[in-house]
Design an enzyme around this catalytic site. Structure first.
Site, PDB file in Angstrom:
ATOM      1  N   PRO A   1       0.881  -1.220   0.169  1.00 54.93           N
ATOM      2  CA  PRO A   1       0.085  -0.065   0.151  1.00 54.93           C
ATOM      3  C   PRO A   1       0.737   1.114  -0.033  1.00 54.93           C
ATOM      4  O   PRO A   1       1.850   1.394   0.764  1.00 54.93           O
ATOM      5  CB  PRO A   1      -0.777  -0.115   1.275  1.00 54.93           C
ATOM      6  CG  PRO A   1      -0.175  -1.026   2.038  1.00 54.93           C
ATOM      7  CD  PRO A   1       0.560  -1.898   1.276  1.00 54.93           C
ATOM      8  N   GLU A   2       0.379   2.081  -0.887  1.00 52.47           N
ATOM      9  CA  GLU A   2       1.129   3.522  -0.882  1.00 52.47           C
ATOM     10  C   GLU A   2       0.267   4.606  -0.360  1.00 52.47           C
ATOM     11  O   GLU A   2      -0.825   4.018   0.202  1.00 52.47           O
ATOM     12  CB  GLU A   2       1.481   3.813  -2.238  1.00 52.47           C
ATOM     13  CG  GLU A   2       2.609   2.832  -2.886  1.00 52.47           C
ATOM     14  CD  GLU A   2       3.494   3.752  -3.907  1.00 52.47           C
ATOM     15  OE1 GLU A   2       3.173   4.983  -3.956  1.00 52.47           O
ATOM     16  OE2 GLU A   2       4.010   2.865  -4.948  1.00 52.47           O
TER      17      GLU A   2
END
Ligand code: ZN
Length: 283
Positions: A2-3
């Site tokens: 996840p960013e």
């Protein structure tokens, strides 16, 4: 992995179930994730009311009425799922506990929030509220890309004289917090800058232009994540993953999306990570 936009989407997705709501019970099913959990974590969380949910870089910060703040990091494979939400946004019954459901929050409003992390690169910690800027994971982070401190002057000053490729410079969390591989690829495509170009060989004007492009790319992704939250009736209650329309990321061998560009997207490896770019549009 996840960013920032995915983490922001998780934060927003948790708000209806957690913000302003008491944790009636916290189950902590193992002693650690990437690092050991803080002492007596379950006890310190049980009975605490979540005042608000914030985000710093890729970390979610839950301020509690016990004057402590819970830090949540999804790591590589961490997932947060919500079930039984009383506002009717999530219509799922509470599922049975699954393998890797390491931490479960039973909320006073009937919601259940589960942190599942098969690879255990995630993290949770507790700190005194207001001390996050000195927390080891947060202390050295650069400014938030969507905040006022991230300005053209800041970026020009931080990159001045650097002889590293622009891709690595933007991934440096001291320069700007929360940018990861995927969105840096997208940013450099929009900026028309080759990922391997040395920072010292890019004009200040082109560096300055990156600020707006970074904000634009992240905000578009956050908006896409926000729309995905509306579709949760059909989803499994897992937060933070949504359909993207990347222009170069993951598109090796596909035609460049720029009108009249005849090139195909190429992939190179930089510092062990894939960079996707158009060799005609990015110089
Ligand atoms: Zn192109």
């Amino acid at each position: 992995m996840p960013e920032l936009p995915e983490v922001e989407t998780v934060r927003r997705g948790l708000e209806p179930s957690m913000a302003g709501v008491r944790i009636t019970q916290a189950d902590v099913n193992r002693p650690d994730l990437r690092w050991p959990f803080p002492e007596r974590m379950a006890e310190r969380l049980t009975g605490a009311r979540v005042e608000r949910l914030r985000r710093r870089s890729k970390y979610i910060l839950a301020d509690l009425d016990t004057e402590e703040t819970l830090l949540i990091h999804l790591g590589m494979s961490g997932r947060m799922t919500v079930s039984g939400d009383p506002l009717g946004q999530f219509v799922h019954d509470h599922p049975a506990l699954e393998k890797h459901d390491h931490v479960v929050f039973h909320m006073e409003n009937g919601a259940r929030v589960t942190f599942n992390d098969p690879r255990r690169f995630g993290a949770m910690d507790l700190m005194a509220t207001g001390t996050e800027e000195t927390h080891p994971l947060l202390a050295k982070l650069g400014p938030e890309p969507l905040g006022n401190a991230f300005s053209e002057d800041h970026l020009i000053a931080r990159l001045k004289g650097k002889n590293t490729p622009i891709k690595s410079a933007l991934l440096d969390q001291h320069v700007v917090a929360g940018l990861g591989n995927i969105y840096v690829c997208e940013v450099l495509f929009r900026a028309g800058i080759h990922p391997a170009r040395k920072v010292s060989r890019i004009s200040d004007a082109r560096i300055a232009a990156l600020v707006l492009i970074i904000r634009e790319v992240l905000l578009e992704a956050i908006e896409a994540g926000g729309s995905s939250l509306k579709d949760f009736r059909q989803a499994d209650g897992e937060l933070g993953y949504f359909q993207h329309n990347f222009r170069v990321y993951g598109r090796e061998g596909h035609p460049c999306v720029t009108p009249d560009c005849a090139s195909v997207v190429k992939r190179i490896t930089q510092s062990g990570r894939s960079s996707f770019f158009c060799p005609s549009c990015q110089r």
